[in-house]
Design an enzyme around this catalytic site. Structure first.
Site, PDB file in Angstrom:
ATOM      1  N   GLY B  72       0.818  -1.215   0.000  1.00 60.11           N
ATOM      2  CA  GLY B  72       0.000   0.000   0.000  1.00 60.11           C
ATOM      3  C   GLY B  72       0.840   1.249   0.000  1.00 60.11           C
ATOM      4  O   GLY B  72       1.300   1.704   1.041  1.00 60.11           O
ATOM      5  N   THR B  73       1.072   1.784  -1.176  1.00 60.25           N
ATOM      6  CA  THR B  73       1.930   2.964  -1.280  1.00 60.25           C
ATOM      7  C   THR B  73       2.047   3.294  -2.751  1.00 60.25           C
ATOM      8  O   THR B  73       1.524   2.583  -3.602  1.00 60.25           O
ATOM      9  CB  THR B  73       3.323   2.669  -0.701  1.00 60.25           C
ATOM     10  OG1 THR B  73       4.025   3.875  -0.569  1.00 60.25           O
ATOM     11  CG2 THR B  73       4.107   1.763  -1.606  1.00 60.25           C
ATOM     12  N   THR B  74       2.734   4.404  -3.076  1.00 63.51           N
ATOM     13  CA  THR B  74       3.184   4.609  -4.461  1.00 63.51           C
ATOM     14  C   THR B  74       4.622   5.106  -4.430  1.00 63.51           C
ATOM     15  O   THR B  74       4.921   6.086  -3.728  1.00 63.51           O
ATOM     16  CB  THR B  74       2.340   5.672  -5.195  1.00 63.51           C
ATOM     17  OG1 THR B  74       0.966   5.435  -4.938  1.00 63.51           O
ATOM     18  CG2 THR B  74       2.606   5.629  -6.681  1.00 63.51           C
ATOM     19  N   ASP B  89       5.461   8.593  -2.036  1.00 60.01           N
ATOM     20  CA  ASP B  89       4.482   9.260  -1.170  1.00 60.01           C
ATOM     21  C   ASP B  89       4.915   9.011   0.283  1.00 60.01           C
ATOM     22  O   ASP B  89       6.022   8.528   0.518  1.00 60.01           O
ATOM     23  CB  ASP B  89       3.069   8.717  -1.451  1.00 60.01           C
ATOM     24  CG  ASP B  89       2.859   7.345  -0.839  1.00 60.01           C
ATOM     25  OD1 ASP B  89       1.857   7.145  -0.143  1.00 60.01           O
ATOM     26  OD2 ASP B  89       3.730   6.466  -1.062  1.00 60.01           O
ATOM     27  N   LYS B 105       9.852   6.984   3.083  1.00 62.10           N
ATOM     28  CA  LYS B 105       9.919   5.770   2.263  1.00 62.10           C
ATOM     29  C   LYS B 105      11.167   5.698   1.406  1.00 62.10           C
ATOM     30  O   LYS B 105      11.285   4.811   0.555  1.00 62.10           O
ATOM     31  CB  LYS B 105       8.680   5.674   1.366  1.00 62.10           C
ATOM     32  CG  LYS B 105       7.409   5.541   2.186  1.00 62.10           C
ATOM     33  CD  LYS B 105       6.203   5.223   1.355  1.00 62.10           C
ATOM     34  CE  LYS B 105       4.954   5.339   2.219  1.00 62.10           C
ATOM     35  NZ  LYS B 105       3.723   5.049   1.504  1.00 62.10           N
TER      36      LYS B 105
END
Lengths: 246, 276
Positions: B72-74, B89, B105
């Site tokens: 769950g992220t980009t 993000d 991140k």
């Protein structure tokens, strides 16, 4: 279960097993290594073989990878083990790092292996010294020497085995910028160094060279003979010159 | 051994463990990390991959429990003529709960190496820190910085030992070494790909859409900054599990620089005002 150390300190700080291993090295046939500008040369004294023995089965100069090779002096069986481990490490390095080893890296690996065997249960040190030559990726020629204690140093030229001292003294006098100016001159320097201590000339010498970006090349006996003859001619010319001047 | 039999665990334990174990002197180092270290040792008799498989792979799970391992992220990275752009993000979520909007991140391994993180935050942070340790040791031993391909290979080799055991990590290793700019994608299956453009995480499809439509190798530096930022922003706009701020880095020949850290709310107003 091996839980007893064999290599232990003496009261005056010596590791006698390591020193005895170095004695074993001194009994082995001579090997010489020379670092030129665009070439590295390894020469070894060929021991005479028995009548029925196939001549080419004992090789004292071995490739570790396309760009690194080594010669050794001492116990042949020990050398086989070290060479196998070094060859595996060269490929392992290529696999994990996606680059060929540097000559220093593989020397350090071999030296670390040798040191571990001076400090392990139930094991004795390896009875070999090695001369490791090659070119790094950036084209720099390298020559390293390792010994049974696990130390290693870089050299411009060196010799190991029987009569190493004589050969090294010869090299100290004769390793000059002129002497290594060309590939041919570097090869001749190696031959001259070995001729100091080898009986009966070119027949008992084995020579190998690595040039930048080229694999190891063993000189054929014909080439060797030609070079030995050249050297003998030069020597005679020198002697004549000296006679004339005196 | 009789005692093992009495305790009933001789089935699991190999009895000739003493002799069969190779002495450390003879172990060949294939850069196998961590699998043998005690802190991540698996208890005897448990096979984590077998234990996890029905929970993850099957339709109905086990007793109604199914674990979805999603990233769950980009995050994105692309190579262009002036180096490598990296943009991520900063939202960390646990299901539909947003744990934080300020998660870092991107791990700065050394001035010439960056690692991005997507998937399980714990897995990424831990393994990339182990990677940073190994990179530092490499530099001390070999007196030169590790190459990007070697660093990414080390990470892939580390996680492949735990294949099937539930690691969740999708990372991009970006750097500049002797061979020039480097970009590798490494994931928890041990997959390692070299490429010019990657995007990972639940929002990656949105990021790819924007990146692919605006990407050229000969982008100028401001154009590249704009493209990277836009791609992450649009992913955060549509993907529920991405948001927070867009953290952007530029990997150059002289090392990386942190370009910007902008809140996606401000970006929204900037981009949507452009249209007027």
């Amino acid at each position: 279960i091996y839980d007893r150390a064999i290599t232990v300190f003496s009261p005056d700080g010596h590791l006698f097993q390591v020193e005895y291993a170095q004695e074993a090295v001194k009994k082995g046939s001579t090997a010489v290594g020379i670092r030129g500008k665009d070439i590295v040369v390894l020469g070894v004294e060929k021991k005479s073989v028995a009548k029925l023995q196939e001549e080419r089965t004992v090789r004292k100069i071995c490739t570790l990878d396309d760009h690194v090779c080594m010669a050794f002096a001492g116990l042949t069986a020990d050398a086989r083990i070290v060479i196998n481990r070094a060859r595996v490490e060269c490929q392992s390095h290529r696999l994990t790092v996606e680059d060929p080893v540097t000559v220093e890296y593989i020397t350090r690996h071999i030296a670390t292996l040798k040191q571990r065997y001076t400090q392990s249960n139930g094991r004795r040190p390896f009875g070999i010294s090695a001369l490791i030559v090659g070119f790094d990726c950036d084209g720099t020629p390298r020559l390293y020497q390792t010994d049974p204690s696990g130390t290693y140093h870089a050299w411009k030229a060196n010799a190991i085995g029987r009569s190493a001292k004589t050969v090294r003294e010869f090299l100290e006098k004769n390793y000059t910028d002129e002497a290594i100016a060309t590939d041919n001159e570097s090869i001749k320097l190696a031959i001259k160094a070995l001729l100091e201590v080898v009986q009966s000339g070119g027949k008992n010498i084995e020579l190998a060279v690595i040039r930048r970006n080229q694999p190891l090349k063993l000189l054929e006996s014909k080439e060797l003979e030609t070079l030995v003859t050249e050297i003998e001619k030069e020597d005679e010319a020198e002697k004549k010159k000296q006679k004339k001047s005196t | 051994m009789a005692l093992l039999d009495v305790c009933g665990i001789s089935d699991w334990v190999k009895e000739d463990g003493f002799n069969a174990e190779r002495a450390s002197v003879d172990k060949v180092n294939h850069f196998n990390f961590a699998a043998q270290t005690p802190e991540l040792a698996v208890p005897v008799g448990v096979d984590p991959a077998e234990f996890l498989r029905p929970l993850v792979d099957s339709e109905e799970g086990v007793d109604g429990v199914k674990i979805n391992l999603e990233h769950g992220t980009t995050t994105l990275a692309f190579k262009f003529q002036h180096g490598v752009m990296v943009a991520v993000d900063s939202r960390a979520s646990a299901g539909s709960y947003v744990s934080t909007q300020m998660f870092k991140k991107v791990i700065e391994i050394n001035p010439f190496l960056l690692g991005t993180m997507s998937g399980s935050a714990a897995d990424c942070v831990y393994w990339e820190r182990v990677l940073a340790k190994e990179c530092r040791i490499y530099k001390l031993r070999n007196k030169e910085r590790i190459s990007v391909s070697a660093a990414s290979k080390l990470l892939a080799n580390m996680v492949v030992n735990y294949r099937g055991m539930g690691l969740s990590m999708g990372t991009m290793i970006c750097g500049w070494d002797k061979k020039g700019p480097g970009l590798y994608y490494v994931d928890d299956n041990g997959l390692r790909l070299c490429g010019n453009m990657f995007s990972t995480g639940s929002g990656n499809t949105y990021a790819y859409g924007v990146m692919d439509s605006g990407y050229r190798y000969d982008l100028s530096v401001p154009e590249a900054y704009d493209l990277a930022q836009r791609a992450i922003f649009h992913a955060t706009h549509r993907d529920a599990y991405s948001g927070g701020t867009v953290n952007m880095y530029h990997m150059r020949e002289t090392g990386w620089i942190k370009v910007s850290q902008e809140d996606v709310g401000d970006l929204y107003h900037r981009f949507f005002n452009e249209k007027k």
